[in-house]
Design an enzyme around this catalytic site. Structure first.
Site, short mmCIF file in Angstrom:
data_model
loop_
_atom_site.label_atom_id
_atom_site.label_comp_id
_atom_site.label_asym_id
_atom_site.label_seq_id
_atom_site.Cartn_x
_atom_site.Cartn_y
_atom_site.Cartn_z
N SER A 70 0.81 -1.00 -0.54
CA SER A 70 0.22 0.39 0.40
C SER A 70 0.41 1.31 -0.11
CB SER A 70 -0.78 -0.21 1.27
OG SER A 70 -1.91 1.40 0.88
N TYR A 116 -4.01 0.11 10.17
CA TYR A 116 -3.78 -1.18 8.30
C TYR A 116 -2.44 -0.79 8.13
CZ TYR A 116 -5.38 -0.87 3.62
OH TYR A 116 -4.95 -1.08 1.83
#
Length: 258
Positions: free
Chosen positions: A146, A159
């Site tokens: 990510s 996250y």
């Protein structure tokens, strides 16, 4: 370089979280490149819908739901794949979850759930399918990192921590497994429009900032991740391992854009 190096004909791929968003786009993209593709996720209806799309491309598949938080379901998926196809060549780990919370007050249960899916779920799938690949002496594993693996975003610390750890896991597995024919790499997507985030991207200051920080001046289309996946899944990347390939419209290169 011969175009045949990118051909996935005769290959068998498994995509966890492969029935929606980025995962679905990669599942269908691998099928277009010639692979038989098993797109799996928790919801059977989405598994069936994606299987229909794969079969419409003339490829074979299996209609099996699974959950990366349940090792037994991953083991059952591998067993069924080997029974039908005799092997699994490619694993893409797309299953993931997130929730926006203040880091000061994020409940430990929420933190643990995100870690369990994004990081430990990736580990489980890598362990189960990696053992099979190591015995065969061949495999291509692609994890999904990510932007938050590299830069912080407001109130998604769990996250970000999980996806940063996915990069570390990817490199560790590359070091341990590559001598036995199994490469392990990751793709770090930029900001891609999906059904789940379109309202955020189009209607909030956060979405406006994400767009401003992307030098290409637009959000990605999920199909624009397919080329990177095919490269890392194919023999074109035979000497590439432990690499994190950003597909982000220039986001991570960006400083001042105006």
């Amino acid at each position: 370089m011969s175009i045949q190096l990118f051909d996935l004909a005769g290959k068998v791929a498994v995509v966890t979280g492969g029935t929606s968003g980025i995962g679905r786009a990669l599942s269908l993209g691998l099928a277009d490149a010639g692979a038989d593709v098993i797109a799996t996720a928790r919801r059977q209806q989405q598994v069936d819908d994606t299987a229909d799309a794969i079969e419409a491309k003339g490829r074979k598949t299996l209609r099996l739901a699974s959950d990366v938080s349940d090792r037994a379901s991953i083991e059952a998926l591998l067993a069924a794949a080997v029974e039908k196809f005799g092997k699994v060549d490619i694993l893409i780990n797309c299953a993931g979850r997130t929730k926006r919370s203040s880091t000061l007050t994020v409940p430990e249960e929420e933190w643990a759930a995100i870690m369990d899916t994004n990081l430990t779920g990736t580990l489980r799938a890598c362990q189960v399918f990696g053992k099979h690949m190591l015995v065969r002496g061949y495999g291509r594993i692609i994890n999904i990192a990510s932007l938050t693996s590299f830069v912080a975003m407001m109130e998604v610390a769990a996250y970000g921590a999980s996806k940063t750890a996915v990069i570390s896991l990817t490199k560790s597995l590359a070091v341990e497994w590559s001598k036995n024919g199994v490469t392990v790499n990751a793709i770090a997507p930029g900001v891609f429009r999906t059904a789940l985030n379109s309202a955020l991207l189009d209607g909030t200051p956060r979405g406006q900032e994400l767009l401003m920080r992307t030098p290409m001046g637009r959000f990605g289309k999920t199909e624009e991740l397919v080329g990177a996946a095919i490269f890392l899944a194919s023999d074109a990347s035979a000497f590439v391992t432990g690499h994190i390939l950003a597909v982000d419209g220039g986001f991570l290169a960006s400083g001042v854009n105006q």
